[in-house]
Write an enzyme that holds these catalytic residues in place. Structure first.
Site, mmCIF file in Angstrom:
data_model
loop_
_atom_site.group_PDB
_atom_site.id
_atom_site.type_symbol
_atom_site.label_atom_id
_atom_site.label_comp_id
_atom_site.label_asym_id
_atom_site.label_seq_id
_atom_site.Cartn_x
_atom_site.Cartn_y
_atom_site.Cartn_z
ATOM 1 N N ASP A 97 88.347 32.385 -70.990
ATOM 2 C CA ASP A 97 87.395 33.472 -71.196
ATOM 3 C C ASP A 97 87.485 34.575 -70.149
ATOM 4 O O ASP A 97 88.156 34.433 -69.126
ATOM 5 C CB ASP A 97 85.956 32.921 -71.282
ATOM 6 C CG ASP A 97 85.661 31.864 -70.209
ATOM 7 O OD1 ASP A 97 86.436 31.757 -69.244
ATOM 8 O OD2 ASP A 97 84.648 31.155 -70.351
ATOM 9 N N ASP A 140 73.773 24.301 -70.417
ATOM 10 C CA ASP A 140 73.295 24.319 -71.804
ATOM 11 C C ASP A 140 74.340 23.736 -72.763
ATOM 12 O O ASP A 140 74.185 23.820 -73.979
ATOM 13 C CB ASP A 140 72.940 25.760 -72.224
ATOM 14 C CG ASP A 140 74.121 26.719 -72.096
ATOM 15 O OD1 ASP A 140 75.227 26.274 -71.695
ATOM 16 O OD2 ASP A 140 73.949 27.919 -72.396
ATOM 17 N N HIS A 150 77.550 24.743 -72.943
ATOM 18 C CA HIS A 150 78.599 25.659 -73.374
ATOM 19 C C HIS A 150 79.961 25.226 -72.854
ATOM 20 O O HIS A 150 80.071 24.613 -71.793
ATOM 21 C CB HIS A 150 78.276 27.121 -73.024
ATOM 22 C CG HIS A 150 78.339 27.479 -71.576
ATOM 23 N ND1 HIS A 150 77.336 28.171 -70.931
ATOM 24 C CD2 HIS A 150 79.298 27.282 -70.630
ATOM 25 C CE1 HIS A 150 77.683 28.364 -69.674
ATOM 26 N NE2 HIS A 150 78.864 27.830 -69.460
ATOM 27 N N GLU A 158 78.243 29.578 -76.467
ATOM 28 C CA GLU A 158 76.868 29.205 -76.166
ATOM 29 C C GLU A 158 76.241 28.427 -77.322
ATOM 30 O O GLU A 158 76.756 28.471 -78.445
ATOM 31 C CB GLU A 158 76.049 30.485 -75.941
ATOM 32 C CG GLU A 158 76.575 31.395 -74.833
ATOM 33 C CD GLU A 158 76.197 30.907 -73.436
ATOM 34 O OE1 GLU A 158 75.772 29.751 -73.285
ATOM 35 O OE2 GLU A 158 76.315 31.708 -72.492
HETATM 36 C C1 F6R Z 1 84.540 29.306 -67.319
HETATM 37 C C2 F6R Z 1 84.030 28.410 -68.354
HETATM 38 C C3 F6R Z 1 82.627 27.900 -68.288
HETATM 39 C C4 F6R Z 1 82.403 26.957 -67.107
HETATM 40 C C5 F6R Z 1 80.965 26.457 -67.060
HETATM 41 C C6 F6R Z 1 80.703 25.581 -65.858
HETATM 42 O O1 F6R Z 1 85.869 29.694 -67.603
HETATM 43 O O2 F6R Z 1 84.741 28.103 -69.250
HETATM 44 O O3 F6R Z 1 82.325 27.234 -69.496
HETATM 45 O O4 F6R Z 1 83.278 25.874 -67.211
HETATM 46 O O5 F6R Z 1 80.085 27.547 -67.043
HETATM 47 O O6 F6R Z 1 80.835 26.341 -64.692
HETATM 48 P P1 F6R Z 1 80.760 25.680 -63.239
HETATM 49 O O7 F6R Z 1 82.009 24.850 -63.101
HETATM 50 O O8 F6R Z 1 80.746 26.836 -62.285
HETATM 51 O O9 F6R Z 1 79.525 24.856 -63.220
#
Ligand code: F6R
Length: 246
Positions: free
Chosen positions: A70, A139, A141, A146
């Protein structure tokens, strides 16, 4: 639950090492393999480990191709908070991967549909993702997919929820600077990967880990769809595994 493999580690550093083993195996088996990568805090120990292993001569990224999950809409590749810049600073600048072999969605795309279609096409031309790394949001995701009423298909534009913007504001000087939209591989793109490695650390992720892998499969918890993927390795630390059935 179909083919979930669980590896429990003591702490985030150990999670990084176990995850690095998975990528090392994949790269040894196929030196030009395609890896799907994620940003965020959880993969950082893994990226440090991959850098160290290449420096130690145990790994060779010179033929590896990578596709990131992303990117924020509206951020230039060199913006301090862009995911392209994150990948350069935390991994790509320190390993032998070729710049043309790394792709991240273009945050500045003018023709969004064309950019998303080209992103999917590139992955397809490479032969698909061999190993996809995933983290998970509080959440549920994955990527920036989301909670919703449906599972998204391919790379697309998404609006960010208040929870995700709030969680990510730690990297920006204020909440107003956190983009309100992003581009992300879809759930369909993620599910097409041959193998998935999900890393989860910290007690604050224990509840969502439980919901994602041991609760009902629902687009309200996007990661729950992974229960239907044939090859998922979940690597978590003891804190994140706290609610996991024994
Ligand atoms: C980022 C991504 C997000 C993160 C998620 C957890 O490329 O794909 O889905 O993996 O937000 O983020 P952290 O590891 O910072 O808790």
């Amino acid at each position: 639950m179909i083919h979930l493999k669980v590896m429990k580690a003591k702490n985030p550093e150990e999670v990084g090492k176990l995850a690095a083993d998975q990528f090392e195996l994949a790269i040894h088996a196929k030196p030009a393999c395609v890896i799907g990568l994620a940003t965020g805090s959880t993969p950082l120990p893994l990226y440090r480990e991959l850098i160290a292993r290449e420096k130690a001569g145990k790994l060779d990224f010179s033929r590896v191709r990578s596709a990131n999950l992303d990117e924020y809409k509206g951020l230039a590749p060199d913006h301090p908070q862009s995911y392209r810049r994150f990948m350069q600073e935390n991994l790509f600048d320190h390993i032998s991967i070729k710049p043309e072999n790394t792709i991240v969605p273009d945050g500045l795309a003018e023709d969004v549909d064309a950019m998303c279609a080209a992103y999917e096409k590139k992955i397809e031309d490479w032969g698909g993702v061999d190993v996809q790394l995933l983290g998970i949001g509080h959440d549920g995701h994955i990527g920036f997919n989301e909670p919703s009423n449906h599972f998204t298909q391919m790379t697309n534009e998404v609006k960010l929820t208040a929870m995700t913007r709030e969680a990510n504001k730690r990297f920006f000087s204020s909440i107003d600077e956190v983009p309100t939209a992003a581009y992300t591989m879809g759930i369909g793109t993620v599910m097409a990967a041959k193998k998935i490695v999900m890393v989860i650390t910290g007690e604050d992720k224990a509840e969502i880990l439980y919901k994602a892998f041991f609760g009902p499969v629902t687009p309200k918890v996007p990661a729950s769809i992974l229960q239907f993927h044939p090859d998922v390795t979940l690597i978590c630390d003891e804190a994140a595994a706290k609610l996991m059935p024994q």
